[in-house]
Design a protein around this motif. Structure first.
Motif, PDB file in Angstrom:
ATOM      1  N   LEU A 273      -9.786  -5.680  -3.379  1.00 24.56           N
ATOM      2  CA  LEU A 273      -9.339  -5.041  -4.614  1.00 24.56           C
ATOM      3  C   LEU A 273      -9.947  -5.692  -5.851  1.00 24.56           C
ATOM      4  CD1 LEU A 273      -5.515  -4.522  -3.956  1.00 24.56           C
ATOM      5  CD2 LEU A 273      -7.358  -2.838  -3.734  1.00 24.56           C
TER       6      LEU A 273
ATOM      7  N   GLU B  59      -9.631   2.087  -1.217  1.00 26.24           N
ATOM      8  CA  GLU B  59      -8.791   1.645  -0.101  1.00 26.24           C
ATOM      9  C   GLU B  59      -7.867   2.764   0.374  1.00 26.24           C
ATOM     10  OE1 GLU B  59      -8.817  -1.148   1.715  1.00 26.24           O
ATOM     11  OE2 GLU B  59     -10.614  -1.728   0.611  1.00 26.24           O
TER      12      GLU B  59
ATOM     13  N   ASN C   7     -11.422   0.420  -6.742  1.00 27.09           N
ATOM     14  CA  ASN C   7     -11.168  -0.276  -5.483  1.00 27.09           C
ATOM     15  C   ASN C   7      -9.853   0.178  -4.853  1.00 27.09           C
ATOM     16  OD1 ASN C   7     -13.547  -1.701  -5.748  1.00 27.09           O
ATOM     17  ND2 ASN C   7     -12.579  -3.487  -6.683  1.00 27.09           N
ATOM     18  N   VAL C   8      -8.819   0.392  -5.694  1.00 24.75           N
ATOM     19  CA  VAL C   8      -7.546   0.900  -5.180  1.00 24.75           C
ATOM     20  C   VAL C   8      -7.748   2.270  -4.539  1.00 24.75           C
ATOM     21  CG1 VAL C   8      -5.245   1.724  -5.848  1.00 24.75           C
ATOM     22  CG2 VAL C   8      -6.121  -0.430  -6.779  1.00 24.75           C
TER      23      VAL C   8
ATOM     24  N   THR D  95      -1.787   0.149  -8.997  1.00 21.74           N
ATOM     25  CA  THR D  95      -2.588  -0.880  -9.665  1.00 21.74           C
ATOM     26  C   THR D  95      -1.690  -1.882 -10.378  1.00 21.74           C
ATOM     27  OG1 THR D  95      -4.451   0.642  -9.941  1.00 21.74           O
ATOM     28  CG2 THR D  95      -4.364  -1.267 -11.414  1.00 21.74           C
TER      29      THR D  95
END
Length: 456
Positions: A350, A51, A47-48, A323
């Motif tokens: 996230l 993005e 997810n990081v 993270t």
């Protein structure tokens, strides 16, 4: 920071307990500064990165993607200066433990403690230290089946050089002209002695780097642009602005290739530390590779009828450090009905799991309907079904992994096809028709989000 209850020990414990991150090769005693990511850790990392790609590619028209090889021609590292200049000053304990340490780290610690940095001793056993020696930080290996005839190559210590050596190729096929960028995410390796601090600095790490090529006269404009863009990326993903800062490097901190650099720093429990750097690399890299490869690397400006070597603005971030910052900033504890609730207030985009779905009891068709709802909600994002234990314990598990919403199927659901939707941050529970769930959660994920944790 009276309102912050987070410590590195708490983060490490939570990550291991919930399977985000844990030591690699642990059954053999582990290996220093090397970690494995479990199910929720992998989802969070993805997810990081998603993005970052969104900010670089989907939201812009002036950046293209690349995935260069981990093993490059050895001359790449000769031209870039890594073979001659990419080293750390190490000292070895001459006493009992014989361990090696970075001299600059020991000296910094001595200064912080009010001691003379010229008189440092082994922090492990108090023994005398050797004279410092320079050790190259690159991992060396061989190409070839017979060691005696093998060619020496290196695992890349950064992803940037792959972008520079592919610049001409990308320029030719991308139909782009400066100002434009080339972005990539990939693994890098540095054989350095690290001070620990969990995943903040590791031997093997993943970088998110973008090289933005500009006409020399526009370098200041784009340097300022990317400093602000990268700072804003963290705040838009929920990091509290008062826990971030942009710190320009002093002259003696600058890398040999940089005329100016600023770090986006985060206030970790260990203090202010770098999240990512934004550097003006000038034309150093393209010029070095032009000389090393004996080929012209330049751009023709049709307006001025001139050729020039672009300057480069580089935002370079670590996936692991980002993270870790998101985890630290999201960690919270609060008292709920006499118990302490641990919760990760991650930005919903996230969060490893977007929605968890529970049956209140394991009978009366509730599990079957809950699984149907889970399957329907997959189009929104990663979902999870859980029927194990009391409903309160299930909520707490999801709180600890940062799940923003839970859906509970109960007796009333079977009568009117509504479910209970619980919000992670407010703890508010509302009844929502099953048919409206997809639109509800999709809309919430698309909204701007601000961390409910107070600014300090």
């Amino acid at each position: 920071m009276a309102s912050d209850v987070v410590t590195m020990d708490k983060i490490v414990a939570l990550c291991k307990r919930r399977g985000f991150v844990f030591p690699a090769s642990e059954i053999y005693g582990g290996i220093a500064n090397t970690y494995d990511y479990g199910h929720y850790g992998v989802l969070l990392l993805q997810n990081v990165k998603a993005e970052w790609w969104k900010a670089m590619l989907q939201d812009r028209d002036d950046v293209v993607a690349l995935d260069s090889a981990i093993i490059q021609h050895p001359k790449v590292w000769q031209s870039s200066g890594h073979l001659d200049g990419f080293s750390d000053p190490l000292v070895q304990c001459l006493g009992r433990c014989k361990k090696r340490f970075r001299l600059d780290h020991l000296q910094e610690a001595a200064v912080e403690a009010g001691e003379d940095p010229a008189l440092v001793v082994c922090p492990n056993c108090g023994g005398e230290l050797s004279e410092p020696r320079e050790f190259n930080l690159m991992f060396k290996t061989q190409i070839g089946t017979v060691e005696e005839s093998a060619s020496t190559v290196y695992l890349r210590p950064e992803t940037a050089q792959g972008i520079f050596v592919d610049f001409k190729q990308v320029l030719a096929i991308s139909r782009k002209k400066p100002p434009f960028g080339i972005a990539q995410i990939g693994k890098s390796f540095r054989n350095e002695i690290t001070p620990g601090n969990f995943i903040f600095r590791t031997l093997e790490f993943e970088q998110m780097e973008m090289e933005f090529f500009v006409p020399p006269s526009e370098s200041t404009e784009w340097y300022e642009h990317w400093k602000q863009q990268r700072f804003d990326w963290y705040t838009k993903l929920g990091v509290r602005a008062d826990h971030l800062r942009l710190r320009p490097h002093d002259e003696d901190e600058l890398s040999h290739y940089s005329s100016r650099t600023a770090d986006v720093e985060y206030l970790f429990p260990i203090g202010w530390s770098e999240l990512e750097g934004v550097a003006d690399r000038g034309d150093f890299d393209l010029t070095q590779h032009s000389k090393g490869a004996k080929t012209k690397i330049e751009v023709y400006d049709e307006a001025t009828k001139e050729r020039y070597v672009p300057h480069v603005i580089e935002p370079a971030a670590g996936v692991g450090r980002a993270t870790l910052a998101f985890l630290v900033d999201a960690y919270d504890e609060e008292e709920v009905e006499g118990d302490v609730r641990t919760v990760l207030r991650l930005h919903p985009r996230l969060a490893p799991i977007k929605v968890a779905v529970f049956p209140l009891v394991k009978k009366d068709g509730q599990p079957e309907l809950a699984k149907e709802i889970r399957d329907t909600l997959r189009r929104v994002g990663q979902t999870e079904y859980d029927e194990s234990g009391a409903i309160g314990k299930r909520y707490r598990r999801q709180d600890e992994i940062g799940t923003p919403w839970c859906v509970t199927v109960d007796h009333q659901t079977l009568e009117d096809r509504t479910v209970t939707v619980r919000d992670r941050d407010s703890l508010e529970q509302t009844r929502v028709p099953i048919d409206e769930l997809v639109a509800l959660f999709a809309g919430r994920l698309a909204q701007d989000w601000v961390s409910p944790k107070p600014q300090d």
